[in-house]
Scaffold this motif. Structure first.
Motif, PDB file in Angstrom:
ATOM      1  N   PHE A 135       0.828  -1.207   0.000  1.00 42.39           N
ATOM      2  CA  PHE A 135       0.000   0.000   0.000  1.00 42.39           C
ATOM      3  C   PHE A 135       0.864   1.260   0.000  1.00 42.39           C
ATOM      4  CE2 PHE A 135      -2.556   3.193   2.417  1.00 42.39           C
ATOM      5  CZ  PHE A 135      -3.431   3.471   1.379  1.00 42.39           C
ATOM      6  N   LEU A 136       1.970   1.239   0.744  1.00 40.63           N
ATOM      7  CA  LEU A 136       2.876   2.389   0.757  1.00 40.63           C
ATOM      8  C   LEU A 136       3.430   2.649  -0.640  1.00 40.63           C
ATOM      9  CD1 LEU A 136       4.429   4.588   2.260  1.00 40.63           C
ATOM     10  CD2 LEU A 136       6.157   2.877   2.853  1.00 40.63           C
ATOM     11  N   LEU A 143       1.907   9.777  -5.818  1.00 39.32           N
ATOM     12  CA  LEU A 143       2.545  11.069  -5.593  1.00 39.32           C
ATOM     13  C   LEU A 143       3.800  11.271  -6.439  1.00 39.32           C
ATOM     14  CD1 LEU A 143       2.227  11.172  -1.700  1.00 39.32           C
ATOM     15  CD2 LEU A 143       0.886  12.497  -3.337  1.00 39.32           C
ATOM     16  N   GLY A 144       4.196  10.218  -7.167  1.00 35.90           N
ATOM     17  CA  GLY A 144       5.394  10.328  -7.997  1.00 35.90           C
ATOM     18  C   GLY A 144       6.679  10.205  -7.212  1.00 35.90           C
ATOM     19  N   ILE A 145       6.649   9.511  -6.071  1.00 34.61           N
ATOM     20  CA  ILE A 145       7.837   9.296  -5.245  1.00 34.61           C
ATOM     21  C   ILE A 145       8.423   7.926  -5.558  1.00 34.61           C
ATOM     22  CG2 ILE A 145       8.699   9.093  -2.877  1.00 34.61           C
ATOM     23  CD1 ILE A 145       6.441  10.929  -1.996  1.00 34.61           C
ATOM     24  N   ASP A 146       9.720   7.888  -5.847  1.00 33.60           N
ATOM     25  CA  ASP A 146      10.370   6.628  -6.206  1.00 33.60           C
ATOM     26  C   ASP A 146      10.943   5.900  -4.997  1.00 33.60           C
ATOM     27  OD1 ASP A 146       9.854   7.011  -8.939  1.00 33.60           O
ATOM     28  OD2 ASP A 146      11.621   8.305  -9.145  1.00 33.60           O
ATOM     29  N   ASP A 147      11.491   6.628  -4.042  1.00 31.28           N
ATOM     30  CA  ASP A 147      12.193   6.021  -2.909  1.00 31.28           C
ATOM     31  C   ASP A 147      11.317   6.111  -1.660  1.00 31.28           C
ATOM     32  OD1 ASP A 147      13.979   4.960  -1.156  1.00 31.28           O
ATOM     33  OD2 ASP A 147      15.560   6.443  -1.472  1.00 31.28           O
ATOM     34  N   THR A 148      10.843   4.953  -1.179  1.00 27.72           N
ATOM     35  CA  THR A 148       9.937   4.941  -0.031  1.00 27.72           C
ATOM     36  C   THR A 148      10.641   4.595   1.280  1.00 27.72           C
ATOM     37  OG1 THR A 148       9.380   2.600  -0.391  1.00 27.72           O
ATOM     38  CG2 THR A 148       8.002   4.252  -1.488  1.00 27.72           C
ATOM     39  N   GLN A 149      11.966   4.428   1.260  1.00 28.29           N
ATOM     40  CA  GLN A 149      12.655   3.984   2.480  1.00 28.29           C
ATOM     41  C   GLN A 149      12.549   5.008   3.618  1.00 28.29           C
ATOM     42  OE1 GLN A 149      16.957   3.919   2.616  1.00 28.29           O
ATOM     43  NE2 GLN A 149      17.119   5.239   0.803  1.00 28.29           N
ATOM     44  N   ILE A 179     -14.933  -0.400  10.548  1.00 24.49           N
ATOM     45  CA  ILE A 179     -15.923  -0.091   9.517  1.00 24.49           C
ATOM     46  C   ILE A 179     -15.906   1.411   9.304  1.00 24.49           C
ATOM     47  CG2 ILE A 179     -18.322  -0.266   8.812  1.00 24.49           C
ATOM     48  CD1 ILE A 179     -18.657  -2.631  10.590  1.00 24.49           C
ATOM     49  N   ALA A 180     -14.973   1.875   8.514  1.00 25.19           N
ATOM     50  CA  ALA A 180     -14.858   3.302   8.212  1.00 25.19           C
ATOM     51  C   ALA A 180     -14.511   3.443   6.747  1.00 25.19           C
ATOM     52  CB  ALA A 180     -13.776   3.947   9.075  1.00 25.19           C
ATOM     53  N   ASP A 181     -15.245   4.252   6.037  1.00 26.13           N
ATOM     54  CA  ASP A 181     -15.024   4.426   4.608  1.00 26.13           C
ATOM     55  C   ASP A 181     -15.158   5.901   4.266  1.00 26.13           C
ATOM     56  OD1 ASP A 181     -14.564   3.935   1.978  1.00 26.13           O
ATOM     57  OD2 ASP A 181     -16.492   2.964   1.581  1.00 26.13           O
ATOM     58  N   PRO A 182     -14.070   6.606   3.960  1.00 27.92           N
ATOM     59  CA  PRO A 182     -12.742   6.013   3.838  1.00 27.92           C
ATOM     60  C   PRO A 182     -11.987   5.968   5.176  1.00 27.92           C
ATOM     61  CG  PRO A 182     -12.662   8.314   3.208  1.00 27.92           C
ATOM     62  CD  PRO A 182     -14.100   8.015   3.538  1.00 27.92           C
ATOM     63  N   LEU A 183     -11.049   5.048   5.265  1.00 29.61           N
ATOM     64  CA  LEU A 183     -10.092   5.067   6.364  1.00 29.61           C
ATOM     65  C   LEU A 183      -9.168   6.267   6.157  1.00 29.61           C
ATOM     66  CD1 LEU A 183      -9.098   1.292   6.335  1.00 29.61           C
ATOM     67  CD2 LEU A 183     -10.583   2.382   7.994  1.00 29.61           C
ATOM     68  N   ILE A 184      -8.679   6.823   7.250  1.00 30.73           N
ATOM     69  CA  ILE A 184      -7.800   7.985   7.162  1.00 30.73           C
ATOM     70  C   ILE A 184      -6.405   7.606   7.630  1.00 30.73           C
ATOM     71  CG2 ILE A 184      -7.392  10.357   7.918  1.00 30.73           C
ATOM     72  CD1 ILE A 184      -9.800  10.052   6.130  1.00 30.73           C
ATOM     73  N   MET A 185      -5.408   7.904   6.809  1.00 31.74           N
ATOM     74  CA  MET A 185      -4.009   7.699   7.183  1.00 31.74           C
ATOM     75  C   MET A 185      -3.205   8.936   6.817  1.00 31.74           C
ATOM     76  SD  MET A 185      -3.126   3.719   6.298  1.00 31.74           S
ATOM     77  CE  MET A 185      -4.130   2.383   6.953  1.00 31.74           C
ATOM     78  N   PHE A 186      -2.037   9.054   7.430  1.00 29.81           N
ATOM     79  CA  PHE A 186      -1.166  10.196   7.192  1.00 29.81           C
ATOM     80  C   PHE A 186       0.187   9.702   6.693  1.00 29.81           C
ATOM     81  CE2 PHE A 186      -4.360  11.713  10.034  1.00 29.81           C
ATOM     82  CZ  PHE A 186      -4.545  13.048   9.710  1.00 29.81           C
ATOM     83  N   LEU A 187       0.651  10.279   5.599  1.00 27.27           N
ATOM     84  CA  LEU A 187       1.983   9.953   5.074  1.00 27.27           C
ATOM     85  C   LEU A 187       3.005  10.790   5.830  1.00 27.27           C
ATOM     86  CD1 LEU A 187       3.583   8.364   2.906  1.00 27.27           C
ATOM     87  CD2 LEU A 187       3.396  10.399   1.454  1.00 27.27           C
ATOM     88  N   LYS A 188       3.972  10.113   6.471  1.00 26.18           N
ATOM     89  CA  LYS A 188       4.947  10.795   7.311  1.00 26.18           C
ATOM     90  C   LYS A 188       6.372  10.377   6.935  1.00 26.18           C
ATOM     91  CE  LYS A 188       2.204  12.894  10.359  1.00 26.18           C
ATOM     92  NZ  LYS A 188       2.252  14.334  10.657  1.00 26.18           N
ATOM     93  N   VAL A 189       7.293  11.262   7.246  1.00 27.08           N
ATOM     94  CA  VAL A 189       8.711  10.906   7.154  1.00 27.08           C
ATOM     95  C   VAL A 189       9.051  10.145   8.421  1.00 27.08           C
ATOM     96  CG1 VAL A 189      11.068  11.758   6.995  1.00 27.08           C
ATOM     97  CG2 VAL A 189       9.241  12.942   5.781  1.00 27.08           C
ATOM     98  N   ARG A 190       9.416   8.892   8.277  1.00 27.52           N
ATOM     99  CA  ARG A 190       9.724   8.061   9.443  1.00 27.52           C
ATOM    100  C   ARG A 190      11.229   7.975   9.684  1.00 27.52           C
ATOM    101  NH1 ARG A 190       7.273   1.976  10.547  1.00 27.52           N
ATOM    102  NH2 ARG A 190       7.880   1.869  12.749  1.00 27.52           N
ATOM    103  N   HIS A 336      16.056   2.383  12.344  1.00 25.76           N
ATOM    104  CA  HIS A 336      17.247   3.230  12.247  1.00 25.76           C
ATOM    105  C   HIS A 336      18.525   2.391  12.254  1.00 25.76           C
ATOM    106  CE1 HIS A 336      14.359   6.392  13.109  1.00 25.76           C
ATOM    107  NE2 HIS A 336      15.287   7.288  12.843  1.00 25.76           N
ATOM    108  N   ARG A 337      18.553   1.350  13.066  1.00 27.12           N
ATOM    109  CA  ARG A 337      19.736   0.493  13.106  1.00 27.12           C
ATOM    110  C   ARG A 337      19.915  -0.263  11.788  1.00 27.12           C
ATOM    111  NH1 ARG A 337      20.872  -4.874  15.109  1.00 27.12           N
ATOM    112  NH2 ARG A 337      23.061  -5.022  15.771  1.00 27.12           N
ATOM    113  N   LYS A 338      18.805  -0.687  11.197  1.00 26.32           N
ATOM    114  CA  LYS A 338      18.865  -1.391   9.920  1.00 26.32           C
ATOM    115  C   LYS A 338      19.474  -0.486   8.840  1.00 26.32           C
ATOM    116  CE  LYS A 338      15.889  -3.754   6.564  1.00 26.32           C
ATOM    117  NZ  LYS A 338      14.469  -4.142   6.248  1.00 26.32           N
ATOM    118  N   PHE A 339      19.063   0.779   8.834  1.00 26.16           N
ATOM    119  CA  PHE A 339      19.619   1.731   7.877  1.00 26.16           C
ATOM    120  C   PHE A 339      21.111   1.928   8.109  1.00 26.16           C
ATOM    121  CE2 PHE A 339      20.925   6.024   6.699  1.00 26.16           C
ATOM    122  CZ  PHE A 339      20.515   6.092   5.381  1.00 26.16           C
TER     123      PHE A 339
END
Length: 346
Positions: A135-136, A143-149, A179-190, A336-339
């Motif tokens: 989904f991400l 949005l035209g974003i190539d790098d999702t890391q 049961i929510a349509d639409p579900l709401i999510m926020f795209l964040k820099v993690r 963060h450790r994985k990165f």
């Protein structure tokens, strides 16, 4: 049945449906029952009558008025069980109603999710098998974003608590509002890019810009007053590139903070995580645990345990208010450790 929507609350019942929109007064009206739910209601009411009759008959049997009363009580009780079972079988046949949007014995296979980005919101239809990572990727593609890391999706559960969408689990199997349509999510820099000003993706730069700006406004990101004034001026000018060049030099840029305690010490400390490791300050002294000196990161109930590569040091243990906070801290630590390990791999 209960459904939560992005701007209100809807409760569906066999007799009444109640809605609350935009914090207004609750409005209730009689539900228009279809055949399946009408049968369900009848079975439930008859089942309740049978249970009541069974209790009365059992009470009378103890008075020894008649030896056959106990037999009647058993049969009436059995009838109540059959009616309740029938209600449970018939009820899902009513999932076709417009408020639910499914089919008999089948809830809807697809859901709408509205993703808030701070720039351009997107609404995407998903099926019930899609993973968080898939989904991400869909959101990033829109949005035209190539790098999702660097990115993650946040959502709130029924209790208003915020969670990160996990990559390896199905979206609808997580703590999303059912049961929510639409579900709401926020795209964040993690995971903050070390040098966002050097990114080729202007959309990604804009996301970092918006999140750093928000963190400064709410006090999550500490910044000296002169530099804060400079950043505020650049934000008003919408000078994203210069803003990022200034922000990435801040000592706390890219840092996540968690309030924790240590064993045998009730005084809370702020544990910080960034791309190089952990740190916390106690009695005006800063303690650092770089990833290069950490062998493993583990979670034990409410505790985060850091095992050091040097056997001369005991494990560093930090305790969170509850398991949910510990889990969020652990997930951020692992990410963060994985990165760091990937970047510094031989």
């Amino acid at each position: 049945m209960k459904g939560l929507y992005c701007f209100g609350d809807t409760r569906l019942g066999l007799l009444w449906t109640c809605e609350t929109l935009y914090n207004r007064s609750q409005v209730c009206y009689a539900t228009s029952l279809g055949g399946a739910w009408l049968v369900t209601l009848g079975c439930v009411l008859l089942g309740c009558l049978c249970v009541t009759a069974t209790i009365v008959l059992l009470a009378l049997s103890h008075c020894r008025l008649s030896t056959s009363i106990m037999t009647y009580a058993r049969w009436v009780g059995f009838s109540a069980m059959v009616l309740f079972c029938l209600a449970a079988v018939v009820f899902p046949m009513g999932f076709y109603v417009e408020e639910i949007g499914g089919e008999p014995y089948q809830l809807p296979n697809s859901f709408q999710i509205r993703v808030i980005t701070g720039m351009q919101d997107v609404t995407i239809a998903i099926d019930n098998k899609i993973l968080g990572s898939e989904f991400l990727l869909q959101v990033a593609s829109e949005l035209g974003i190539d790098d999702t890391q660097w990115l993650g999706l946040q959502y709130s559960d029924l209790h208003g608590r915020w969670w990160w969408l996990q990559d390896h689990k199905k979206v609808l199997a997580q703590k999303v509002r059912p049961i929510a349509d639409p579900l709401i999510m926020f795209l964040k820099v993690r995971l903050y890019p070390p040098k966002p000003s050097a990114l080729n993706d202007t959309t990604m730069q804009r996301l970092v810009f918006l999140q750093v700006q928000s963190a400064l406004e709410v006090g999550e990101l500490m910044c000296p007053s002169p530099r804060k004034g400079t950043l505020a001026s650049l934000a008003r000018q919408d000078s994203v590139l210069l803003y990022l060049e200034t922000a990435e030099d801040l000592e706390e840029y890219g840092t996540w903070h968690f309030i924790v305690t240590r064993p045998h010490d009730p005084i809370p400390v702020r544990l910080s995580i960034n791309l190089t490791g952990f740190s916390f300050t106690l009695n005006n002294r800063k303690y650092e645990f770089p990833f290069s000196e950490i062998e493993s990161v583990k979670i034990k109930k409410r505790k985060l345990v850091l095992r050091h590569t040097s056997k001369a040091f005991l494990d560093s243990v930090f305790e969170c208010p509850d398991h949910a906070h510990a889990k969020e801290l652990y997930q951020q630590a692992v990410l963060h450790r994985k990165f760091y390990l990937a970047k510094n791999a031989c």
